[in-house]
Every structure is written in C-alpha cells, then in structure tokens.
Design an enzyme around this catalytic site. Structure first.
Site, mmCIF file in Angstrom:
data_model
loop_
_atom_site.group_PDB
_atom_site.id
_atom_site.type_symbol
_atom_site.label_atom_id
_atom_site.label_comp_id
_atom_site.label_asym_id
_atom_site.label_seq_id
_atom_site.Cartn_x
_atom_site.Cartn_y
_atom_site.Cartn_z
ATOM 1 N N ASP A 182 20.016 21.529 66.349
ATOM 2 C CA ASP A 182 21.033 22.563 66.158
ATOM 3 C C ASP A 182 22.032 22.482 67.307
ATOM 4 O O ASP A 182 22.024 21.526 68.078
ATOM 5 C CB ASP A 182 20.371 23.946 66.079
ATOM 6 C CG ASP A 182 19.414 24.210 67.246
ATOM 7 O OD1 ASP A 182 19.734 23.808 68.380
ATOM 8 O OD2 ASP A 182 18.342 24.809 67.019
ATOM 9 N N HIS A 232 18.759 4.001 73.722
ATOM 10 C CA HIS A 232 18.367 3.059 74.781
ATOM 11 C C HIS A 232 18.445 1.616 74.296
ATOM 12 O O HIS A 232 18.645 0.706 75.101
ATOM 13 C CB HIS A 232 16.954 3.381 75.274
ATOM 14 C CG HIS A 232 16.904 4.534 76.223
ATOM 15 N ND1 HIS A 232 16.466 4.421 77.519
ATOM 16 C CD2 HIS A 232 17.266 5.823 76.060
ATOM 17 C CE1 HIS A 232 16.557 5.595 78.118
ATOM 18 N NE2 HIS A 232 17.033 6.472 77.249
ATOM 19 N N THR A 246 14.591 26.167 70.735
ATOM 20 C CA THR A 246 14.221 25.469 69.490
ATOM 21 C C THR A 246 14.028 23.979 69.790
ATOM 22 O O THR A 246 14.808 23.144 69.339
ATOM 23 C CB THR A 246 15.316 25.644 68.412
ATOM 24 O OG1 THR A 246 16.573 25.157 68.927
ATOM 25 C CG2 THR A 246 15.471 27.094 68.004
#
Length: 316
Positions: free
Chosen positions: A244, A68, A239
């Site tokens: 990942d 941002h 998760t």
C-alpha cells in the site's frame, strides 16, 4: 534496495551499457511464452502463492531479489548463481542481507515450471524472477501488471560486480545510481515504495536512533525497544505484509526506517512526490508498475550472450 556501497560505476561503462540496453529490451514482450509455455504465468502464480503461505518474508524477499539482480549486471538472474569458488554476487557483503526464502521462492517456481513438459528448460530464471516479483506485489494487495518476458540468463556472477545503494545515501547519490540504470527520480521514489513490504536488520538503521533529527522521537523510542528484543524491524510496521502507500505516509511523519527512505521527504526536491503518493495510492501503483517495467529492461541478455539455465544456481 540494500544497504551497502563500496564503489561507484565507472561513468564510461554506464554510458555504454545504457546505449546497449534498448537493443536487448526490444526483444521483450508480454506474450513471449504464449506458444512456448502457455501456462507459465498461472504456474508461477500458484507456486509463489504457496511460498508466501509458507513464509511471511517470501514475497518481500523475492521482490527485493529482483532489484538486486537487475541493478547489478542487468536482469539476468546472476544473483541466483552459486559458484564453487565462493566468488558470486550473493556472497558479496552488500547482498548478505538477502533472505533465503526469496531464493527458495524462485527455485520452487522454476521447479514447478519445469514440471510442465511443454515448458521444461524453455523458461529463463530471469523471467521467472520477474514474474515472481510481480506476484509478490499483487498477492500482497498491490497492483497486478503485465510483465515483459524474453530475457536470457547470464553466465557470470562475481562479488566485485556488486554495486548497490547505501542506507545513508542522500538524494543526489540515489538519483545518480538510478540514472545509471536509466531510471528517473520519480521511478526511484516509486520503487522505494516497495519498502512498504518486508523488514530491515537493525544494523542498517540503529545509528539513526536518537541521533537523526529527521526521525520522529516516538518512533525512535519504539525502534530502540524493538531492536533490544529482536534483530530486525518492519519497514512499514502498520501493514508489513500489505502492499500500500503507507510507506509514504510514514515518511511524512518522520517514520522512515532507513536514512535513504527518510531523505525522500526531508529533501524538498523529492518531498512533493512523496506527498502526492501519500494521498494518491492509485498514482503510486501506476508509477510503481511503470518503474518495475523499466527496471526489468535493464541489461537484458539475448541468445547471443545468455542462455536458459536448467538449474538457476549454476550455468549450464
């Protein structure tokens, strides 16, 4: 990336900005603080680790803050500025979903850096934000990568300068926005993989539940229950605190939370990259670090048009 958009970049301004960026970015180097603040990376690493231990959203919020910041007026920590008249970037509606622990993570890291006599007031908030974003990724199980440093902090932050992608953007709109930052479609898809961390408020995706055919029906039912009991859902529910490639596997199954996420799979022009990242986590990590490095070069300020803020919340 967030989740509202009100206008578009003036094309001429984008062209001028892209022409100027390489000049400023040339000053960046991984060893910039070697003699100025030799313990910088260890200090930020320790501080961010503490922040992430105190709040499960500190890491994702700090990573989102970096995007941002860089996507609006360049990587100059202008997102951190709090103006007494209320006219600043973070109070633009597009930024109201940024979470306080993200800001606090940067402020705490800045305080830790300035607590070292050699480093005090010698390290920009923009560089601390870039390092904190890397720590948020690496300490969540993602790649550790070298961060280019040497940014100066901007002095100006206004509500009207905020232009960000919207959750209902299609691939063309996403590519148009990111190309304005000098980033490719592959960069955009890799950076979108940052949505493997964190959560989104229900208001950003509720309109898709039961109406968007690209959303898996079981996932839609699950989200309906989630949002009946709380105000948010995790971007990667399996998760949420781990960096990942499950984000991409979720897209393959119609389980992208935001419309701008799922479109990366529904549009055949980007589906191949999603499929590749879903089965090749190492390549995703490699491309993500490259994209973060390129993002970190956007709109870099120099001593001529920036400063090193003593307090990240206010210009000197």
């Amino acid at each position: 990336m967030t989740h509202m958009m009100r206008s578009s970049f003036p094309a001429a301004a984008v062209v001028v900005a892209v022409l100027l960026w390489p000049l400023a970015a040339a000053q960046l180097s991984t060893g910039y603080y070697a003699s100025i603040c030799p313990n910088l990376e260890a200090i930020v690493q320790s501080s961010v680790k503490q922040s992430m231990a105190q709040s499960q959203i500190a890491g994702p919020a700090a990573l989102r803050l970096f995007f941002h910041d860089c996507a609006v007026k360049g990587c100059d920590a202008s997102i951190m500025i709090v103006n007494s008249n209320g006219d600043d970037e973070w109070r633009n509606p597009d930024n109201q979903s940024l979470k306080p622990p993200g800001f606090q993570t940067i402020l705490d890291a800045k305080a830790a850096v300035d607590n070292d006599p050699q480093c005090r007031y010698n390290v920009s908030c923009a560089d601390i934000l870039a390092l904190a974003a890397r720590e948020a990724v690496s300490q969540s199980g993602g790649p550790y990568y070298q961060v280019e440093l040497g940014r100066y902090d901007g002095r100006i932050s206004t509500k009207s300068s905020v232009v960000l992608p919207h959750v209902d953007f299609n691939l063309d709109q996403l590519n148009s926005f990111f190309s304005g930052l000098g980033l490719s479609q592959t960069d955009m898809i890799a950076l979108s993989g940052g949505h493997t961390l964190g959560a989104a408020d229900c208001t950003f995706f509720q309109n898709r539940i039961g109406t968007d055919p690209s959303m898996d029906s079981g996932f839609a039912a699950q989200l309906r229950n989630t949002c009946a009991g709380q105000t948010f859902a995790f971007l990667d529910g399996a998760t949420p605190g781990g960096f990942d490639n499950l984000y991409f596997k979720n897209l393959q199954g119609g389980k992208g939370l935001l419309g701008s996420d799922q479109v990366l799979y529904t549009d055949l022009r980007s589906r191949g990259t999603v499929d590749y990242y879903a089965s090749n986590p190492g390549t995703f990590f490699y491309d993500f670090t490259n994209a973060m490095t390129k993002l970190g070069r956007v709109g870099v300020k120099t001593a001529a048009n920036g400063e090193i803020r003593r307090d990240c919340r206010t210009p000197n």
